[in-house]
Design a protein around this motif. Structure first.
Motif, PDB file in Angstrom:
ATOM      1  N   GLY A 131      -9.715  -8.670   8.916  1.00 24.37           N
ATOM      2  CA  GLY A 131      -9.213  -7.480   8.257  1.00 24.37           C
ATOM      3  C   GLY A 131     -10.231  -6.901   7.292  1.00 24.37           C
ATOM      4  O   GLY A 131     -11.390  -7.324   7.261  1.00 24.37           O
ATOM      5  N   SER A 132      -9.810  -5.918   6.511  1.00 32.50           N
ATOM      6  CA  SER A 132     -10.689  -5.225   5.573  1.00 32.50           C
ATOM      7  C   SER A 132     -10.452  -5.722   4.151  1.00 32.50           C
ATOM      8  O   SER A 132      -9.360  -6.162   3.803  1.00 32.50           O
ATOM      9  CB  SER A 132     -10.440  -3.716   5.640  1.00 32.50           C
ATOM     10  OG  SER A 132     -10.713  -3.227   6.942  1.00 32.50           O
ATOM     11  N   VAL A 133     -11.505  -5.617   3.324  1.00 31.77           N
ATOM     12  CA  VAL A 133     -11.449  -6.091   1.942  1.00 31.77           C
ATOM     13  C   VAL A 133     -11.657  -4.909   1.004  1.00 31.77           C
ATOM     14  O   VAL A 133     -12.563  -4.086   1.217  1.00 31.77           O
ATOM     15  CB  VAL A 133     -12.525  -7.160   1.665  1.00 31.77           C
ATOM     16  CG1 VAL A 133     -12.386  -7.699   0.251  1.00 31.77           C
ATOM     17  CG2 VAL A 133     -12.415  -8.289   2.677  1.00 31.77           C
ATOM     18  N   PHE A 134     -10.837  -4.830  -0.047  1.00 29.65           N
ATOM     19  CA  PHE A 134     -10.893  -3.719  -0.988  1.00 29.65           C
ATOM     20  C   PHE A 134     -11.009  -4.240  -2.414  1.00 29.65           C
ATOM     21  O   PHE A 134     -10.479  -5.299  -2.752  1.00 29.65           O
ATOM     22  CB  PHE A 134      -9.641  -2.851  -0.861  1.00 29.65           C
ATOM     23  CG  PHE A 134      -9.418  -2.304   0.515  1.00 29.65           C
ATOM     24  CD1 PHE A 134      -8.717  -3.043   1.460  1.00 29.65           C
ATOM     25  CD2 PHE A 134      -9.921  -1.068   0.880  1.00 29.65           C
ATOM     26  CE1 PHE A 134      -8.515  -2.549   2.742  1.00 29.65           C
ATOM     27  CE2 PHE A 134      -9.727  -0.571   2.147  1.00 29.65           C
ATOM     28  CZ  PHE A 134      -9.022  -1.320   3.089  1.00 29.65           C
ATOM     29  N   LYS A 135     -11.687  -3.476  -3.235  1.00 28.18           N
ATOM     30  CA  LYS A 135     -11.819  -3.809  -4.648  1.00 28.18           C
ATOM     31  C   LYS A 135     -10.581  -3.342  -5.391  1.00 28.18           C
ATOM     32  O   LYS A 135     -10.047  -2.262  -5.131  1.00 28.18           O
ATOM     33  CB  LYS A 135     -13.064  -3.145  -5.232  1.00 28.18           C
ATOM     34  CG  LYS A 135     -13.360  -3.520  -6.688  1.00 28.18           C
ATOM     35  CD  LYS A 135     -14.659  -2.870  -7.153  1.00 28.18           C
ATOM     36  CE  LYS A 135     -14.984  -3.236  -8.594  1.00 28.18           C
ATOM     37  NZ  LYS A 135     -16.252  -2.603  -9.050  1.00 28.18           N
ATOM     38  N   GLY A 136     -10.113  -4.186  -6.349  1.00 32.53           N
ATOM     39  CA  GLY A 136      -8.941  -3.819  -7.120  1.00 32.53           C
ATOM     40  C   GLY A 136      -9.054  -4.272  -8.560  1.00 32.53           C
ATOM     41  O   GLY A 136      -9.830  -5.165  -8.890  1.00 32.53           O
ATOM     42  N   VAL A 137      -8.277  -3.636  -9.426  1.00 31.88           N
ATOM     43  CA  VAL A 137      -8.221  -4.003 -10.843  1.00 31.88           C
ATOM     44  C   VAL A 137      -6.762  -4.221 -11.212  1.00 31.88           C
ATOM     45  O   VAL A 137      -5.950  -3.304 -11.123  1.00 31.88           O
ATOM     46  CB  VAL A 137      -8.833  -2.911 -11.739  1.00 31.88           C
ATOM     47  CG1 VAL A 137      -8.787  -3.341 -13.205  1.00 31.88           C
ATOM     48  CG2 VAL A 137     -10.266  -2.597 -11.327  1.00 31.88           C
TER      49      VAL A 137
END
Length: 690
Positions: free
Chosen positions: A414-420
């Motif tokens: 799958g895809s990886v996303f940056k988060g806060v």
């Protein structure tokens, strides 16, 4: 402790470890807390160190008989964490009392853990009652002289784990000690006592060994970069999942004969069923009805057309996370609690122990400590805690990632996303694709991943399981993945950094293959799955997904898992795979660490198209190994010995027959300089591609 009340203790903790709360290594009055820290006193009376409560009543003392006068007795905390009482007027520095003779839940470097033949008593370390309560818990570790081994006991008498006899180098049932190059472990015996002690080879390493509330002996190492303790290893491997060592109770009491709460059953899959009270024949429905209508019945199970009933306490249940060979037991609870009840709250603590310790450098002074009992709670919206993991709701992660707009990368899973998150911590969120597990099975699987911790594995923070949405949350790695530095020009890594990446990755694989409860085969080692933190420390990513999604999952091949170019030959032959498949992939990655390009990528200086073949030729012919280096590197800064070592190891790792490939523990020792490496045979794949 309940509400806003407080309990206070006198103890010792690390001074140079900035953890919150402080990391406690010894507690004096663990069974007799005080309630007023301002009016209580710690003082020397008649040659003893004594703790007086607010009523000036003595609640703890060193209790030694001494002829030393009051004025000449001093109490000192040594740098190794030992609190000693000694005579300040004497030339001897030998103490007449020391905390090392009265360990609580931590075994420190330099202290003894053994048996005194004069008093016929063992030196014992005992767990805390809970993570917030230092009172004596249910688990203890002690030396057993007849077997020359260590045992862990539950409730002071029931033995459930042993180390095996000492053979002069290791304990027979702790093979991990062969791989331990951090400690010097030694055994001593005489007519008065037999004991073990240890020292740390590198005094700069901060580590500790504790008898945890879960029933484990855990070795933890302090990571200054992340300001947290990292679990190095533990024994036995099966880790319990209870929140408190006092056991588990129903959230809502069931009162027999009164319709207070309607009972129902919580289904738990366990490794084995405990001894039952009675057996009957009939259908599964009849078995359920019988237990439901019986006031004394606490659980039932229907196995092989037999109805098994438990009327008493349920002890030593160990959950089966694999769901492949476990037994099902139905525990009676209030029906209203089923939707909120956590399975782990019904699991009696399992047993786990590892016999290595930690070093305490420059510890804090004696102080009165405050402990506030905390209930597990959450931080982000409807998100909640599940054991040591956070169970996120989809909306919270959608907000944290700005609707999944900042993509960090992607792969077969799958895809990886940056988060806060709302606490301002930066995370990486992976949206899993083609995951077919139901929510219950998915939660069970990720709980296994969550217990896997190592300095060279990406820290798993939590998960989301809502319908078809399955997401995993990890720590964010500031320097991205290794492939961006090797192949995409993000930043050229010098040779020293590359060598440390090779070593750190090897250590992470050793942990997965040999030190987890079950051997975890990664199945997809490649530069894309090696992440780098702010100090370029390598972290293996996706280490639990092979188990999570099944090894037949791939977006590249239909019957295998992995990436072309890193696949071991056995993947393609259809035989059962072992940890040696990871060794093969690791070897292929080593070539790329040296080369700075994909193995099969042509280079501008007309090198061989297939780099492993060129490496094999240079080694056999005794050529210039530095000519193999990434052309972007300054060859004068590279170590010829290290480059040669890495090239030889890589060739050994990609041998066609898996039995000829080294175990990752051997690779680790070679890269550490502990073992030498011989000239490898030329792998067939190099012959085909040279």
């Amino acid at each position: 402790m309940k509400g806003n009340s407080s309990k206070y203790y006198t103890g010792i903790w690390y001074n140079k470890v900035s953890s919150n709360p402080p990391t406690i290594v010894w507690v004096a009055n663990r069974e007799t807390p005080i309630s007023d820290r301002f009016r209580s006193e710690l003082k020397i009376i008649d040659g003893n160190l004594v703790l007086l409560n607010e009523s000036k009543f003595q609640i703890w003392s060193t209790n030694v008989s001494t002829t030393t006068t009051l004025k000449s007795v001093i109490a000192v905390i040594l740098d190794d964490g030992n609190l000693v009482l000694r005579d300040s007027t004497s030339n001897s520095i030998e103490p007449f009392w020391q905390s090392f003779d009265h360990l609580t839940h931590t075994w420190l470097s330099g202290s003894k853990l053994g048996y005194d033949y004069r008093t016929k008593k063992s030196q014992i370390i005992r767990s805390w009652r809970s993570n917030e309560d230092p009172a004596v818990g249910l688990f203890s570790l002690e030396f057993y002289p007849p077997g020359n081994e260590y045992v862990i006991k539950w409730n002071g008498s029931q033995q459930y784990w042993r180390s095996g006899a000492w053979n002069g180098k290791i304990f027979d049932l702790i093979p991990e000690m062969r791989l331990d190059y951090i400690y010097n472990f030694s055994y001593h015996t005489n007519e008065n006592e037999s004991y073990f002690t240890y020292s740390v080879r590198n005094p700069s390493i901060m580590t500790r060994s504790i008898m945890d509330v879960s029933g484990q002996i855990q070795q933890l190492t302090w990571l200054e970069a992340t300001k947290e303790w990292n679990l190095f290893w533990s024994q036995p491997r099966t880790q319990c999942e209870s929140d408190f060592s006092g056991g588990c109770v129903r959230k809502t009491d069931l009162e027999c004969g009164r319709i207070v709460e309607k009972p129902d059953f919580l289904m738990i899959t366990v490794k084995k069923l405990p001894p039952h009270n009675s057996v009957a024949f009939g259908s599964a429905g009849e078995c359920r009805t019988t237990c439901l209508n019986s006031c004394s019945c606490n659980a039932y199970s229907f196995v092989d057309n037999q109805c098994l009933v438990w009327d008493g306490d349920l002890l030593n249940l160990s959950e089966d996370n694999d769901n492949d060979s476990g037994k099902t037991i139905f525990v009676k609870v209030a029906s209203k609690d089923l939707t909120h009840h956590k399975k782990s709250n019904w699991i009696t603590m399992g047993a786990v122990v590892g016999l290595v310790g930690g070093v305490v450098s420059v510890l804090g002074v004696i102080l009165v400590l405050i402990f506030r009992k905390k209930r597990i709670s959450l931080s982000v919206g409807k998100t909640r805690m599940e054991g040591s993991l956070v169970s996120f709701v989809y909306k919270d992660l959608q907000i944290a990632t700005k609707n999944f707009s900042d993509k960090l990368g992607g792969g077969g899973f799958g895809s990886v996303f940056k988060g806060v998150l709302r606490d301002s911590s930066i995370v990486a969120v992976k949206k899993l694709e083609s995951i077919s597990q139901g929510e219950k099975q998915f939660r069970s699987e990720v709980s296994t991943i969550g217990t896997t911790q190592h300095v060279n594995l990406v820290r798993f923070r939590g998960f989301c399981a809502q319908g078809n949405d399955k997401l995993l949350v990890y720590d964010y790695m500031a320097n991205g993945s290794l492939d961006t530095h090797l192949f995409h020009g993000k930043q050229v890594l010098n040779w020293e950094t590359r060598y440390q990446i090779a070593l750190g990755t090897a250590r992470g694989l050793v942990y997965l293959h040999e030190k987890c409860r079950d051997c975890i085969i990664h199945c997809d080692i490649k530069p894309e799955n090696i992440l780098l933190d702010a100090e370029f420390c390598p972290k293996i990513a996706d280490f639990g997904l092979a188990k999570l999604v099944g090894r037949d999952f791939s977006r590249v091949l239909t019957s295998t898992r992995g990436t072309i170019g890193y696949l071991a030959p056995e993947w393609l032959s259809g035989v059962a795979i072992t940890a040696k498949t990871d060794v093969y992939s690791y070897g292929m990655m080593l070539f790329e660490l040296v080369y700075g390009k994909r193995n099969a990528e042509a280079s501008e200086d007309s090198r061989s198209k297939y780099f492993p073949g060129l490496v094999a030729n240079v080694l056999i012919e005794g050529g210039d190994v530095l000519s193999l280096l990434d052309t972007r590197l300054n060859r004068e800064e590279a170590c010829v010995e290290e480059v040669t070592k890495v090239c030889k190891v890589a060739c050994w790792c990609i041998q066609d027959e898996e039995e000829r490939r080294p175990a990752m523990s051997m690779v680790e020792r070679i890269l550490e300089g502990v073992l030498d490496v011989d000239m490898p045979p030329i792998p067939k794949i190099c012959d085909y591609n040279c």
